[in-house]
Design a protein around this motif. Structure first.
Motif, mmCIF file in Angstrom:
data_model
loop_
_atom_site.group_PDB
_atom_site.id
_atom_site.type_symbol
_atom_site.label_atom_id
_atom_site.label_comp_id
_atom_site.label_asym_id
_atom_site.label_seq_id
_atom_site.Cartn_x
_atom_site.Cartn_y
_atom_site.Cartn_z
ATOM 1 N N THR A 14 34.104 -3.559 -49.802
ATOM 2 C CA THR A 14 32.909 -4.256 -50.281
ATOM 3 C C THR A 14 32.961 -5.720 -49.865
ATOM 4 N N ASP A 44 22.082 -12.303 -47.796
ATOM 5 C CA ASP A 44 21.541 -10.952 -47.932
ATOM 6 C C ASP A 44 21.319 -10.312 -46.562
ATOM 7 N N GLN A 80 24.720 -9.540 -44.639
ATOM 8 C CA GLN A 80 25.480 -8.355 -45.013
ATOM 9 C C GLN A 80 24.850 -7.082 -44.451
ATOM 10 N N ARG A 140 27.115 -4.796 -42.213
ATOM 11 C CA ARG A 140 27.275 -3.392 -42.596
ATOM 12 C C ARG A 140 26.972 -2.482 -41.416
ATOM 13 N N HIS A 200 27.659 -3.902 -50.450
ATOM 14 C CA HIS A 200 27.187 -5.204 -50.913
ATOM 15 C C HIS A 200 27.238 -5.299 -52.437
ATOM 16 N N ARG A 207 26.460 -8.057 -55.555
ATOM 17 C CA ARG A 207 25.874 -9.359 -55.901
ATOM 18 C C ARG A 207 26.749 -10.073 -56.928
#
Length: 529
Positions: A153, A163, A166, A170, A187, A189
């Motif tokens: 992660t 945002d 990632q 990914r 991801h 938060r």
């Protein structure tokens, strides 16, 4: 004649050891490289040993880099040998030089089942800090460390560029077959940011009352500021008679004081939960679900409060909360299921409070957990079931491997998986605090694949506090008195200090507030200091 003495009778000095000692002093305490050329320092060292050979600041820089490179290779080897997955935190920071730095931190469980946190990089990222630039930088750093296929992660704040970054990262890692479940749980938060956003919406209701209190008590944390203000409110009332610069109209009115008292009590659970989430030396993933549910329970309760001010605050906060509740991470519900004190019943217990469809939602979470567990089973089968965690970094001999396989076959003769058997066992006694990693270490022989999965999930950090702590170190290293420090040397000083001393040294521990908590004031200033 003693070979360790000179003709004058003075002890010989190991010049190499002396240079390394000074380099370690620079890393730990932060004096400038010119410290090597300070006449006062040289005079003191000459008194201790007349045979000392002094060196320049450039030699000291080279010595610091030598220490850094040696420790980097050691850490790289450690990460290479890990059988566990690695979780990341990352964030951006702007120095007094107006340079953007990216912090990248690795979180993992070592061979002794202890949670570790290491700052991998603190590197300069030239503008613009757009998503594709950040993605390329982080991916390059992961490849340099050789861990691009070990990532589980990444925990980030709510910035739009992060945002978008990632998503790109990914995609790259999935293409390399480097993420579980094709990155479905990649991801995370930052929960401290989310709590901050929720509280900010509620505190707008206070209006001028909050600003008046803040002017009286200068404090980053709104909760702590209000707590201190209420403690000394009578003193503030007589302050205008002692200090003509402090005006009576600067104080909150009686009605505003009433609001402040209510809000202070209301914010305390948020403060306690945020402080709990800020841990870096214990797992926090299993703490998320319970405490986020507590937040929602408190909001629902206060919406029915007879106090109109509190109702208004709670309503504003619940609207923001619902936005993030709908996006809450399933993987963090996994963590509470894999905490033997709680398991699936705990998830159902809290979901039932908020959702009539709680049975289906709990089933969906469990189905996803089972699917993830199958990936761990498949990985174990493809590697022959030989995992070196329990062996403390040493491979198990063949007889122990065969015994482990026999025990696993025997326990699953009913065609039940390790996950199903674990869920059927009685929950352990609820105690606080509780070492969930110790439980899975002790039960690794019975549930090897499940323990492996639990270990990785418990590694997930739910805040970016590690990055914020690194920025605190960065602010002491890259400051107005060292504005000419190169980015390469800054990174070497900051990361090496972390590898040697963690996030604190003896100097830091003498402070009343832990660096990780105080540094988070920028991201959660309305909740914690």
């Amino acid at each position: 004649m003693n070979p360790n003495r000179t003709e004058e009778g003075t002890e010989k000095l190991d010049q190499k050891l002396f240079r390394e000692s000074v380099a370690l002093e620079i890393i730990e305490h932060g004096p400038p490289f010119s410290y090597a050329e300070y006449e006062g320092s040289r005079r003191s060292n000459r008194i201790l040993n007349p045979n000392v050979e002094f060196f320049s600041r450039n030699t000291l820089k080279a010595e610091v880099l030598k220490v850094h490179n040696k420790l980097k290779e050691d850490l790289k080897n450690t990460l290479h040998k890990l059988s566990s997955r690695i979780c990341l935190t990352s964030d951006m920071w702007t120095s007094c030089q107006n340079r953007g730095y990216l912090s990248l931190t690795a979180h993992y469980v070592d061979e002794n089942w202890k949670l570790c946190s290491k700052v991998l990089n603190f590197c300069h990222v030239p503008p613009p800090d757009r998503a594709n630039n950040l993605c390329g930088t982080i991916h390059g750093l992961l490849r340099d460390w050789g861990i691009e296929k070990k990532i589980f992660t990444i925990t980030l704040d709510n910035a739009r560029n992060m945002d978008n970054m990632q998503e790109l990262l990914r995609s790259k890692l999935v293409q390399q077959d480097g993420l579980l479940s094709r990155g479905a749980y990649f991801h995370i938060r930052c929960s401290a940011h989310i709590l901050n956003l929720i509280v900010q919406d509620g505190l707008k209701v206070l209006g001028d009352a909050l600003e008046k209190a803040r002017e009286s008590v200068k404090w980053n944390s709104t909760y702590l500021m209000l707590e201190r203000f209420l403690l000394y409110v009578n003193a503030f009332k007589i302050l205008p008679t002692e200090d003509p610069t402090f005006l009576m109209e600067d104080l909150p009115t009686e009605e505003e004081l009433h609001k402040i008292e209510y809000i202070c009590n209301f914010l305390k659970p948020f403060y306690d939960i945020t402080t709990l989430f800020l841990g870096v030396d214990y797992p926090t993933a299993n703490l998320y679900f319970e405490n986020v549910c507590k937040v929602r329970s408190n909001l629902l309760k206060e919406i029915e409060s007879p106090d109109s001010c509190l109702r208004e605050v709670a309503k504003a906060m619940k609207e923001k909360f619902d936005k993030y509740w709908n996006e809450h991470c399933v993987v963090l519900a996994f963590a509470v299921i894999l905490d033997p004190r709680f398991k699936l019943k705990f998830v159902k217990f809290y979901l039932k409070k908020f959702d009539d469809n709680f049975e289906n939602k709990a089933k969906s979470i469990l189905d996803k957990l089972k699917a993830l567990f199958k990936e761990y089973e498949s990985a174990s089968s493809s590697s022959g079931g030989n995992c070196d965690i329990q062996g403390g970094g040493k491979e198990l001999d063949q007889s122990l491997i065969e015994f482990q396989s026999y025990e696993s076959d025997d326990s699953t003769s009913s065609n039940k998986s390790q996950l199903e058997l674990y869920l059927e066992e009685p929950r352990v006694l609820i105690t606080m605090p509780y070492d969930v990693l110790a439980y899975w270490k002790d039960n690794y022989a019975r549930y090897p694949e499940l323990a492996t999965m639990a270990r990785d999930i418990m590694t997930i950090p739910i805040t970016t506090v590690a990055s914020e702590s690194t920025f605190s170190m960065g602010g002491r290293v890259v400051n107005q008195w060292r504005s000419s420090l190169t980015c390469k040397n800054a990174e070497a000083l900051i990361t090496t200090r972390n590898w040697l001393h963690g996030y604190t040294t003896k100097d830091d521990r003498s402070k009343a507030t832990h660096v990780s908590i105080s540094s988070l004031s920028q991201q959660a200033s309305n909740v914690v200091d």
